[in-house]
Design a protein around this motif. Structure first.
Motif, PDB file in Angstrom:
ATOM      1  N   ALA A 131       9.227  55.283  -1.709  1.00 31.87           N
ATOM      2  CA  ALA A 131       8.430  55.709  -0.563  1.00 31.87           C
ATOM      3  C   ALA A 131       9.017  55.181   0.737  1.00 31.87           C
ATOM      4  CB  ALA A 131       6.991  55.234  -0.722  1.00 31.87           C
ATOM      5  N   GLU A 132       9.496  53.937   0.707  1.00 32.26           N
ATOM      6  CA  GLU A 132      10.098  53.355   1.901  1.00 32.26           C
ATOM      7  C   GLU A 132      11.380  54.092   2.278  1.00 32.26           C
ATOM      8  OE1 GLU A 132      11.290  48.942   3.663  1.00 32.26           O
ATOM      9  OE2 GLU A 132      10.757  49.161   1.549  1.00 32.26           O
ATOM     10  N   ALA A 133      12.143  54.517   1.276  1.00 30.82           N
ATOM     11  CA  ALA A 133      13.351  55.285   1.556  1.00 30.82           C
ATOM     12  C   ALA A 133      13.009  56.616   2.221  1.00 30.82           C
ATOM     13  CB  ALA A 133      14.131  55.514   0.271  1.00 30.82           C
ATOM     14  N   VAL A 134      12.015  57.320   1.691  1.00 35.51           N
ATOM     15  CA  VAL A 134      11.616  58.598   2.275  1.00 35.51           C
ATOM     16  C   VAL A 134      11.123  58.401   3.698  1.00 35.51           C
ATOM     17  CG1 VAL A 134       9.973  60.507   2.105  1.00 35.51           C
ATOM     18  CG2 VAL A 134      11.105  59.665   0.042  1.00 35.51           C
ATOM     19  N   GLU A 135      10.305  57.388   3.908  1.00 34.77           N
ATOM     20  CA  GLU A 135       9.773  57.138   5.246  1.00 34.77           C
ATOM     21  C   GLU A 135      10.901  56.845   6.240  1.00 34.77           C
ATOM     22  OE1 GLU A 135       5.889  54.938   7.099  1.00 34.77           O
ATOM     23  OE2 GLU A 135       5.982  55.797   5.095  1.00 34.77           O
ATOM     24  N   ASN A 136      11.899  56.079   5.810  1.00 35.35           N
ATOM     25  CA  ASN A 136      13.018  55.772   6.694  1.00 35.35           C
ATOM     26  C   ASN A 136      13.897  56.988   6.935  1.00 35.35           C
ATOM     27  OD1 ASN A 136      13.586  52.738   7.614  1.00 35.35           O
ATOM     28  ND2 ASN A 136      12.345  52.740   5.746  1.00 35.35           N
ATOM     29  N   ALA A 137      14.016  57.865   5.937  1.00 43.76           N
ATOM     30  CA  ALA A 137      14.766  59.106   6.148  1.00 43.76           C
ATOM     31  C   ALA A 137      14.119  59.936   7.248  1.00 43.76           C
ATOM     32  CB  ALA A 137      14.845  59.899   4.847  1.00 43.76           C
ATOM     33  N   VAL A 138      12.792  59.977   7.262  1.00 37.43           N
ATOM     34  CA  VAL A 138      12.077  60.704   8.313  1.00 37.43           C
ATOM     35  C   VAL A 138      12.319  60.047   9.670  1.00 37.43           C
ATOM     36  CG1 VAL A 138       9.789  61.339   9.184  1.00 37.43           C
ATOM     37  CG2 VAL A 138      10.321  61.628   6.762  1.00 37.43           C
ATOM     38  N   LYS A 139      12.246  58.723   9.729  1.00 41.88           N
ATOM     39  CA  LYS A 139      12.517  58.007  10.985  1.00 41.88           C
ATOM     40  C   LYS A 139      13.913  58.326  11.511  1.00 41.88           C
ATOM     41  CE  LYS A 139      11.629  53.576  10.807  1.00 41.88           C
ATOM     42  NZ  LYS A 139      11.505  52.216  10.215  1.00 41.88           N
TER      43      LYS A 139
END
Length: 442
Positions: A131-139
């Motif tokens: 989830a943290e990876a996906v969130e950072n990809a969006v950022k």
């Protein structure tokens, strides 16, 4: 399929009624001390694991068709991973890469830059969870494009943080009662060949039309998609769907993000599921199988996109922990040494062979997936999703010593995620029990 070296006997064996007395005691302790919102599925408490087996506190040996949700691809106690973890921990367990750096973080980034799709210049950032990876990809995508909107798909699963809950399609148990959720997240139709009957080109045209009409490319920072959906039902889009979306993103300054958290790292018979059609994402998110069970995730992508956030804009206290990085280097080395991508295809061939009698069965709508990521979608006599049958079959398999998972928006999909190092004999044993249970209840 060649057998590997195992520490524990690779056999299914039940020595007590399930759950056994020690597991019942541990369950009582859990109920008193752990939130009821966390509810384990196996009727035994694991004390040891190796290859394709889980050993519980009462001496019962289960066949593992879950791999900790696609995590322990190289085995739950891989010797090289365990040695790497011990060696790293003997020197230091943490410094925080943002404070005082260490080589293993860079080594993992270099390896991911090498094996992810495309030969362009790449960079990576290491984090803790999918989830943290996906969130950072969006950022990262928002920083690069200067746009805000995020596009995801029907049936998708991307995590349990506030943003990724909004990106995840399924309400219960992932989103209900946890709102308000993040804004600027939009959803488009997914290619689902069993249900929509569309070619990849047709499904992509439908999705692109929805995106352009409801969001607008001028507002869209990124399109995030699982090349093979996980929790949504192991849905494999029709050929041509992913390439068409990728091309549209390139033409419209939209970052194409492949969420390879469940399907990546040899699981589907290649390093990444995108490789099947030669799709080269702008950003790739990885986690789960990357570090042999240690918590680690990453975003890897085009250097110019990865460098878009301001200095200090990415990171986290534990991201790229040195012990987890050592585990990742060892796990990826094991994937290469044993050619686990090819082994995943051997696993698929055995699964499809054993499942052959289910083809044409009224209750089995489809057998789908690739490599060691294969699913059965079960239906009733009228062809409607049959969650009751799915739950019954899963429960019967657990009662006979086989751990498997279900998924799908309708709860009617049995998903198989065996370790890539499972032995053929153990794999066939578990599959035969599953087939017998489906036949007996159909």
């Amino acid at each position: 399929m060649k057998d590997l070296t195992y520490r524990l006997p690779q056999r299914r064996e039940l020595t007590t009624a399930l759950p056994g007395p020690k597991s019942r005691e541990l369950s009582a302790r859990r109920e008193a001390a752990v939130t009821a919102a966390v509810s384990p599925g196996l009727p035994g408490w694991v004390v040891d694991a190796d290859g394709g087996v889980l050993l519980d506190a009462d001496g019962n040996s289960f066949i593992d068709f879950a791999s900790g949700i696609a995590v322990t691809s190289v085995g739950a106690s891989n010797a090289k991973v365990a040695e790497a973890v011990a060696e790293a921990a003997s020197h230091f367990t943490h410094t925080s890469f943002m404070v005082s750096p260490y080589e293993s973080y860079v080594a993992v980034a270099e390896k991911l830059n090498e094996i992810t799709p495309g030969d362009h210049a790449k960079k990576s950032v290491l984090l803790n969870s999918g989830a943290e990876a996906v969130e950072n990809a969006v950022k990262i995508a928002r920083s690069y494009t200067g746009k805000n909107a995020v596009l995801v798909f029907d049936n998708s699963y991307h995590g349990r943080t506030n943003l990724t809950m909004a990106m995840t399609a399924k309400n219960k148990p992932y989103k209900t009662g946890f709102g308000p959720l993040a804004s600027e997240v939009y959803r488009a139709p997914m290619s689902y060949p069993l249900r929509d009957g569309l070619s990849g080109a047709e499904a992509a045209a439908r999705s692109i039309r929805a995106i352009e009409q409801q969001v607008g490319a001028e507002n869209l920072a990124c399109l995030v998609i699982e090349p093979i959906q996980g929790e949504g039902g192991f849905i494999e889009p029709a050929a041509g769907f992913l390439p068409a979306l990728s091309q549209w993103c390139t033409e419209n300054n939209v970052v194409f993000v492949a969420d390879e958290i469940q399907a990546g790292l040899c699981r589907t018979g290649s390093w990444f599921a995108c490789d099947q059609e030669g799709v080269v994402p702008d950003l790739v998110t990885t986690a789960k199988g990357i570090a042999g069970g240690m918590p680690l995730s990453a975003v890897t992508g085009r250097s110019e996109i990865m460098d878009a956030p301001v200095v200090g804009g990415l990171g986290g206290t534990y991201g790229g922990n040195p012990v987890a990085c050592a585990a990742a280097i060892a796990a990826i080395s094991e994937m290469e040494e044993h050619d686990l991508a090819a082994r995943a295809l051997e696993i698929e061939a055995i699964i499809r062979e054993v499942f052959e009698p289910l083809n044409g069965q009224d209750t089995v709508a489809e057998i789908r997936g690739r490599g060691a990521m294969v699913a059965l979608e079960l239906v009733d006599a009228e062809g409607h999703p049959n969650a009751a049958l799915t739950a019954k079959v899963a429960a019967e398999c657990k009662a006979q010593g086989i751990l498997l998972l279900t998924c799908g928006m309708d709860g009617n999909v049995i998903r198989l995620l065996p370790p890539l190092v499972i032995s053929e004999e153990l794999l066939r044993d578990g599959l035969n029990v599953l087939v017998k249970s489906i036949n007996a209840n159909s």
